[in-house]
Design a protein around this motif. Structure first.
Motif, PDB file in Angstrom:
ATOM      1  N   ARG A 146       0.832  -1.208   0.000  1.00 42.07           N
ATOM      2  CA  ARG A 146       0.000   0.000   0.000  1.00 42.07           C
ATOM      3  C   ARG A 146       0.864   1.255   0.000  1.00 42.07           C
ATOM      4  N   VAL A 147       1.897   1.271   0.816  1.00 40.24           N
ATOM      5  CA  VAL A 147       2.819   2.415   0.863  1.00 40.24           C
ATOM      6  C   VAL A 147       3.481   2.595  -0.497  1.00 40.24           C
ATOM      7  N   TYR A 148       3.909   1.496  -1.091  1.00 43.60           N
ATOM      8  CA  TYR A 148       4.544   1.558  -2.412  1.00 43.60           C
ATOM      9  C   TYR A 148       3.580   2.132  -3.441  1.00 43.60           C
ATOM     10  N   ALA A 149       2.346   1.660  -3.435  1.00 44.23           N
ATOM     11  CA  ALA A 149       1.355   2.159  -4.393  1.00 44.23           C
ATOM     12  C   ALA A 149       1.085   3.642  -4.177  1.00 44.23           C
ATOM     13  N   ASP A 150       1.001   4.066  -2.918  1.00 38.21           N
ATOM     14  CA  ASP A 150       0.785   5.481  -2.627  1.00 38.21           C
ATOM     15  C   ASP A 150       1.955   6.332  -3.111  1.00 38.21           C
ATOM     16  N   GLU A 151       3.182   5.837  -2.910  1.00 39.49           N
ATOM     17  CA  GLU A 151       4.361   6.574  -3.360  1.00 39.49           C
ATOM     18  C   GLU A 151       4.388   6.705  -4.877  1.00 39.49           C
ATOM     19  N   ILE A 152       4.068   5.648  -5.566  1.00 38.26           N
ATOM     20  CA  ILE A 152       4.041   5.671  -7.031  1.00 38.26           C
ATOM     21  C   ILE A 152       2.941   6.624  -7.511  1.00 38.26           C
ATOM     22  N   ALA A 153       1.780   6.546  -6.873  1.00 45.53           N
ATOM     23  CA  ALA A 153       0.671   7.425  -7.252  1.00 45.53           C
ATOM     24  C   ALA A 153       1.018   8.900  -7.030  1.00 45.53           C
ATOM     25  N   ALA A 154       1.856   9.172  -6.040  1.00 44.85           N
ATOM     26  CA  ALA A 154       2.264  10.543  -5.739  1.00 44.85           C
ATOM     27  C   ALA A 154       3.432  10.990  -6.609  1.00 44.85           C
ATOM     28  N   GLY A 155       3.877  10.136  -7.505  1.00 51.49           N
ATOM     29  CA  GLY A 155       4.964  10.500  -8.404  1.00 51.49           C
ATOM     30  C   GLY A 155       6.352  10.269  -7.844  1.00 51.49           C
ATOM     31  N   ARG A 156       6.435   9.592  -6.718  1.00 55.40           N
ATOM     32  CA  ARG A 156       7.753   9.282  -6.146  1.00 55.40           C
ATOM     33  C   ARG A 156       8.181   7.899  -6.633  1.00 55.40           C
ATOM     34  N   HIS A 157       9.432   7.610  -6.480  1.00 53.57           N
ATOM     35  CA  HIS A 157       9.972   6.343  -6.983  1.00 53.57           C
ATOM     36  C   HIS A 157       9.461   5.138  -6.202  1.00 53.57           C
ATOM     37  N   GLY A 158       9.202   5.321  -4.941  1.00 54.54           N
ATOM     38  CA  GLY A 158       8.726   4.204  -4.132  1.00 54.54           C
ATOM     39  C   GLY A 158       9.870   3.321  -3.667  1.00 54.54           C
ATOM     40  N   SER A 159       9.578   2.478  -2.729  1.00 60.13           N
ATOM     41  CA  SER A 159      10.591   1.613  -2.140  1.00 60.13           C
ATOM     42  C   SER A 159      10.364   0.168  -2.574  1.00 60.13           C
ATOM     43  N   ALA A 160      10.716  -0.118  -3.801  1.00 57.90           N
ATOM     44  CA  ALA A 160      10.557  -1.479  -4.319  1.00 57.90           C
ATOM     45  C   ALA A 160      11.436  -2.463  -3.551  1.00 57.90           C
ATOM     46  N   HIS A 161      12.574  -1.988  -3.081  1.00 53.62           N
ATOM     47  CA  HIS A 161      13.482  -2.854  -2.325  1.00 53.62           C
ATOM     48  C   HIS A 161      12.804  -3.340  -1.040  1.00 53.62           C
ATOM     49  N   ARG A 162      12.147  -2.446  -0.338  1.00 53.15           N
ATOM     50  CA  ARG A 162      11.443  -2.810   0.900  1.00 53.15           C
ATOM     51  C   ARG A 162      10.309  -3.790   0.601  1.00 53.15           C
ATOM     52  N   LEU A 163       9.603  -3.536  -0.468  1.00 53.34           N
ATOM     53  CA  LEU A 163       8.519  -4.421  -0.880  1.00 53.34           C
ATOM     54  C   LEU A 163       9.054  -5.822  -1.177  1.00 53.34           C
ATOM     55  N   ALA A 164      10.180  -5.887  -1.855  1.00 53.70           N
ATOM     56  CA  ALA A 164      10.801  -7.174  -2.179  1.00 53.70           C
ATOM     57  C   ALA A 164      11.258  -7.895  -0.911  1.00 53.70           C
ATOM     58  N   GLN A 165      11.799  -7.154   0.050  1.00 50.12           N
ATOM     59  CA  GLN A 165      12.226  -7.762   1.318  1.00 50.12           C
ATOM     60  C   GLN A 165      11.031  -8.360   2.065  1.00 50.12           C
ATOM     61  N   ASP A 166       9.937  -7.614   2.108  1.00 46.31           N
ATOM     62  CA  ASP A 166       8.748  -8.120   2.796  1.00 46.31           C
ATOM     63  C   ASP A 166       8.165  -9.340   2.084  1.00 46.31           C
ATOM     64  N   ALA A 167       8.213  -9.346   0.761  1.00 43.74           N
ATOM     65  CA  ALA A 167       7.739 -10.506   0.000  1.00 43.74           C
ATOM     66  C   ALA A 167       8.621 -11.728   0.273  1.00 43.74           C
ATOM     67  N   ALA A 168       9.925 -11.513   0.374  1.00 49.42           N
ATOM     68  CA  ALA A 168      10.842 -12.615   0.672  1.00 49.42           C
ATOM     69  C   ALA A 168      10.602 -13.159   2.081  1.00 49.42           C
ATOM     70  N   ALA A 169      10.341 -12.274   3.038  1.00 47.19           N
ATOM     71  CA  ALA A 169      10.050 -12.711   4.406  1.00 47.19           C
ATOM     72  C   ALA A 169       8.757 -13.521   4.450  1.00 47.19           C
ATOM     73  N   LEU A 170       7.776 -13.108   3.664  1.00 46.46           N
ATOM     74  CA  LEU A 170       6.518 -13.858   3.586  1.00 46.46           C
ATOM     75  C   LEU A 170       6.756 -15.249   3.010  1.00 46.46           C
ATOM     76  N   ALA A 171       7.557 -15.332   1.965  1.00 49.65           N
ATOM     77  CA  ALA A 171       7.862 -16.631   1.352  1.00 49.65           C
ATOM     78  C   ALA A 171       8.599 -17.540   2.331  1.00 49.65           C
ATOM     79  N   LEU A 172       9.514 -16.980   3.105  1.00 52.40           N
ATOM     80  CA  LEU A 172      10.251 -17.769   4.092  1.00 52.40           C
ATOM     81  C   LEU A 172       9.308 -18.291   5.178  1.00 52.40           C
ATOM     82  N   ALA A 173       8.411 -17.444   5.645  1.00 46.55           N
ATOM     83  CA  ALA A 173       7.449 -17.874   6.658  1.00 46.55           C
ATOM     84  C   ALA A 173       6.551 -18.983   6.112  1.00 46.55           C
ATOM     85  N   GLU A 174       6.167 -18.869   4.848  1.00 48.53           N
ATOM     86  CA  GLU A 174       5.333 -19.906   4.228  1.00 48.53           C
ATOM     87  C   GLU A 174       6.087 -21.229   4.143  1.00 48.53           C
TER      88      GLU A 174
END
Length: 79
Positions: free
Chosen positions: A33-61
């Motif tokens: 959601r934060v990433y989408a808001d940043e992109i919508a606001a014209g900022r680059h966004g934190s794709a790296h943070r999003l990728a880290q959270d996705a990796a943590a989710l995969a590890l937990a799974e």
């Protein structure tokens, strides 16, 4: 006695792994959601943070899947 202790241990580990998976999923949802808001606001966004959270989710799974496999081997209902 040892069998019952092992069953309780596996049940608790399953519960903890499921709770961890839920927390990681919530964190990923917030990050997305934060990433989408940043992109919508014209900022680059934190794709790296999003990728880290996705990796943590995969590890937990994977941890939860492993605990379910162990429970299955013990004849427990891993659901």
């Amino acid at each position: 006695m040892a069998d019952e202790l092992a069953r309780r241990f596996v049940t608790r580990q399953l519960q903890m792994a499921a709770e961890e998976l839920e927390r990681e999923a919530e964190r990923l949802a917030v990050a997305a959601r934060v990433y989408a808001d940043e992109i919508a606001a014209g900022r680059h966004g934190s794709a790296h943070r999003l990728a880290q959270d996705a990796a943590a989710l995969a590890l937990a799974e994977r941890r939860l899947a492993g605990m379910r496999d162990i429970a299955g081997l013990m004849g427990e209902d891993p659901s």
